[in-house]
Write an enzyme that holds these catalytic residues in place. Structure first.
Site, mmCIF file in Angstrom:
data_model
loop_
_atom_site.group_PDB
_atom_site.id
_atom_site.type_symbol
_atom_site.label_atom_id
_atom_site.label_comp_id
_atom_site.label_asym_id
_atom_site.label_seq_id
_atom_site.Cartn_x
_atom_site.Cartn_y
_atom_site.Cartn_z
ATOM 1 N N ARG A 65 0.847 -1.208 0.000
ATOM 2 C CA ARG A 65 0.000 0.000 0.000
ATOM 3 C C ARG A 65 0.879 1.254 0.000
ATOM 4 N NH1 ARG A 65 -2.080 2.440 4.402
ATOM 5 N NH2 ARG A 65 -2.207 0.501 5.582
ATOM 6 N N TYR A 118 -18.167 13.731 -16.191
ATOM 7 C CA TYR A 118 -18.493 12.312 -16.007
ATOM 8 C C TYR A 118 -19.410 12.143 -14.783
ATOM 9 C CZ TYR A 118 -17.771 7.435 -14.703
ATOM 10 O OH TYR A 118 -17.961 6.131 -14.328
ATOM 11 N N ASP A 191 -9.125 15.829 -16.071
ATOM 12 C CA ASP A 191 -9.375 14.410 -16.321
ATOM 13 C C ASP A 191 -9.169 14.193 -17.822
ATOM 14 O OD1 ASP A 191 -10.524 11.953 -17.004
ATOM 15 O OD2 ASP A 191 -12.051 12.074 -15.439
ATOM 16 N N LYS A 216 -9.497 2.608 -19.206
ATOM 17 C CA LYS A 216 -9.991 2.926 -20.553
ATOM 18 C C LYS A 216 -8.882 2.751 -21.590
ATOM 19 C CE LYS A 216 -13.516 4.075 -17.993
ATOM 20 N NZ LYS A 216 -14.551 3.099 -17.701
HETATM 21 C C1 LIG Z 1 -13.994 10.640 -17.789
HETATM 22 C C2 LIG Z 1 -13.913 9.564 -16.764
HETATM 23 N N1 LIG Z 1 -13.220 9.772 -15.637
HETATM 24 C C3 LIG Z 1 -13.134 8.839 -14.674
HETATM 25 C C4 LIG Z 1 -13.750 7.605 -14.824
HETATM 26 C C5 LIG Z 1 -13.668 6.600 -13.720
HETATM 27 O O1 LIG Z 1 -12.861 5.518 -14.067
HETATM 28 P P1 LIG Z 1 -13.006 4.087 -13.375
HETATM 29 O O2 LIG Z 1 -14.269 3.473 -13.886
HETATM 30 O O3 LIG Z 1 -11.737 3.386 -13.770
HETATM 31 O O4 LIG Z 1 -13.081 4.309 -11.907
HETATM 32 C C6 LIG Z 1 -14.471 7.340 -15.990
HETATM 33 C C7 LIG Z 1 -15.166 6.062 -16.160
HETATM 34 O O5 LIG Z 1 -15.903 5.852 -17.095
HETATM 35 C C8 LIG Z 1 -14.557 8.337 -16.987
HETATM 36 O O6 LIG Z 1 -15.246 8.145 -18.111
#
Ligand SMILES: Cc1ncc(COP(=O)(O)O)c(C=O)c1O
Length: 417
Positions: A65, A118, A191, A216
Site C-alpha cells: 500500500r 463524467y 481528467d 480505458k
Molecule cells: C472521464 C472519466 N473519468 C473517470 C472515470 C472513472 O474511471 P473508473 O471506472 O476506472 O473508476 C471514468 C469512467 O468511465 C470516466 O469516463
C-alpha cells in the site's frame, strides 16, 4: 530471503515449506517485461532498515500500500508520458479522482467544475465532497467569461475539467483555462481519460495535475481497472499521502497489464481515431441521426481547438438519434458487432445510452444542464474493421425506423463508466 540462510535443521514441515516456497531466485539479467511483484510485503535486513524504509527516509519497499515495484514502474512510466515530474497509481479512475481532489481541497474550499462532467465525478462532488464541506460551482468551460466570473465570485481552490467530456465531447481549452485558474489563485486539474496521453498532454499546456482512468484507453482491452495521476513532485507527494491513508491501491497484476497497454497506446489510438472519424462522417450522412459530435469533424464547434490541442480526434464520439429517448436503447439492441456493456477505450466498440447508464443519477433538468439530450448515444470506437462497424450501424439504423412508441425506461441501479 536468501537461498543459503534459511534452512535450519530440525524445523518442521510447515516452517520448511514456507521458507522453501518464499525463496526468490536471483536473476542477473534484466527481464524484458516489468515483473509482477505479487507480494504484499518486502523483507529488510534489520529493524532499523524497516523503520527507515517505512518512514520514506530510505528508498525501498516494505508494504505494497505504501509502494510496490510494479505499480511504481507504472507511476513513473505514466508521469514520463504525461509530462509530469512524478506519478501515482490507483485501483480505479475514481480512486485517482477522489485522492487528487481530496489532496488539494479541504472543508470550506470551493471547486469550479465543468458542467460537462463524467457522472460518477459529479456524484462524488455532490455527495461526499459536499458532506465534507467542499462546495462546487458548475460552469460551461467553453465560456471563458463565465469561468472567470465563477473563479472571481469567491476564492476557488481548483478549476476542474475533462479534456474531452464524457459523454458530450466538449473540449476544454487547457492553455486558456490554466491561465484563468492561475490568475485567480486556483490550480487547474484535468481528467484526460477520453484523450489519453497520446492524444493530449494537459500538463504541457499549463495544467497542474492530470488524472486518468487507466481502465480505458491506456489499459485498452477491458480486462483491468486502474487510475493514474501525474504532476509536480510536491503535489504528487500529497496525493501519495492521501493514497496511503485511504488505500485505493492498484494491484501489481493490474499495473503489469496497464504497462503492457501503454506500450501499444499510440498505434491503438491511431486506429481508434481513424475508424471513429470514418464512422462519425458516415453517421452525419444518415437521416435518422440528428447530430454527431466528434472532435475532428468539420461540424464540431470547437474543431479549431481540437486541431490545436489534440493529436487526433480520439476514439470517442456521441450522436443524437432523431427518434429520441426510446430510439437509443432500441438502436443498441439492434447492433451485432459492439458489446452491450459499459465502459470505453477498449478494443471492443461499445455504444451506451448515457441517460440510462453513466448519467442515470441526473434527472431531466440535470441532463439538459449537462448538455445530454434524451436520445444521446456515446460510442467508444474499438479496433474492429471500420467497414464492419459502418455496415452494422447501418443495419441497426434501418431496424429502428420508423420508431414505434415504446414504454418508458427505468434506469438501472448502478452508476457505471
Ligand atoms: C472521464 C472519466 N473519468 C473517470 C472515470 C472513472 O474511471 P473508473 O471506472 O476506472 O473508476 C471514468 C469512467 O468511465 C470516466 O469516463
Amino acid at each position: 530471503m536468501g537461498a543459503d540462510d534459511d534452512t535450519i535443521p530440525g524445523h518442521g514441515f510447515s516452517t520448511r515449506a514456507i521458507r522453501a516456497a518464499s525463496r526468490v531466485p536471483a536473476v542477473d539479467q534484466t527481464p524484458t517485461a516489468v515483473p509482477i511483484y505479487q507480494s504484499a510485503t518486502f523483507s529488510t535486513e534489520d529493524a532499523d532498515e524497516l523503520t527507515e524504509v517505512t518512514a520514506g527516509r530510505v528508498p525501498g519497499f516494505v508494504y505494497s500500500r505504501l509502494g510496490n515495484p510494479t505499480t511504481a514502474a507504472l507511476a513513473d512510466a505514466y508521469a514520463e508520458l504525461a509530462g509530469g515530474e512524478a506519478g501515482a497509481t490507483f485501483a480505479t479512475g475514481m480512486a485517482a479522482v477522489h485522492a487528487t481532489l481530496a489532496s488539494l481541497t479541504g472543508a470550506g474550499d470551493r471547486i469550479v467544475v465543468t458542467s460537462a462532467l463524467y457522472g460518477s465525478t459529479r456524484t462524488l462532488l455532490d455527495g461526499l465532497f459536499t458532506r465534507f464541506g467542499v462546495r462546487t460551482t458548475f460552469v460551461d468551460i467553453r465560456d471563458h467569461d463565465a469561468v472567470a466570473a465563477a473563479l472571481s465570485a469567491e476564492p476557488a481552490a481548483l478549476l476542474y475539467a475533462e479534456t474531452i467530456s464524457n459523454p458530450t465531447i466538449v473540449i476544454a481549452d487547457h492553455a486558456a483555462l490554466a491561465d484563468l485558474a492561475h490568475r485567480h489563485g486556483a490550480r487547474y486539474v484535468v481528467d484526460n481519460t477520453f484523450a489519453s496521453p497520446y492524444v493530449c498532454r494537459p500538463l504541457e499546456l499549463g495544467a497542474d495535475v492530470v488524472v486518468e482512468s487507466a481502465t480505458k484507453f491506456i489499459g485498452g482491452h477491458s480486462d483491468v481497472m486502474g487510475g493514474v495521476v501525474a504532476g509536480d513532485r510536491a503535489t504528487l507527494a500529497a496525493i501519495h499521502k492521501t493514497h496511503v491513508d485511504t488505500g485505493g491501491t492498484l494491484a501489481p497484476l493490474a499495473a503489469f497489464l496497464i504497462l503492457r497497454g501503454l506500450q501499444t497506446l499510440a498505434i491503438r489510438m491511431d486506429r481508434h481515431s481513424a475508424t471513429a472519424l470514418a464512422l462519425a462522417t458516415w453517421l452525419e450522412s444518415r437521416p435518422e441521426v440528428a447530430a454527431v459530435a466528434y472532435p475532428s469533424l468539420a461540424s464540431h464547434p470547437q474543431r479549431m481547438l481540437a486541431q490545436r490541442q489534440l493529436g487526433s480526434g480520439g476514439g470517442m464520439l456521441a450522436f443524437d438519434l432523431a427518434g429520441g429517448r426510446h430510439a437509443g436503447p432500441r438502436f443498441i439492441d439492434a447492433l451485432r458487432v459492439p458489446e452491450r456493456t459499459a465502459s470505453l477505450g477498449s478494443v471492443h466498440t461499445v455504444v451506451v445510452h448515457p441517460p440510462t447508464t453513466s448519467h442515470r443519477q441526473l434527472d431531466e433538468a440535470g441532463l439538459a444542464a449537462a448538455g445530454i439530450g434524451p436520445g444521446l448515444l456515446r460510442c467508444s470506437v474499438g479496433l474492429e474493421d471500420a467497414d464492419d462497424l459502418i455496415d452494422d450501424f447501418g443495419r441497426a439504423l434501418d431496424a429502428i425506423r420508423p420508431t414505434p412508441a415504446t414504454p418508458a425506461l427505468t434506469a438501472p441501479a448502478a452508476s457505471i463508466g
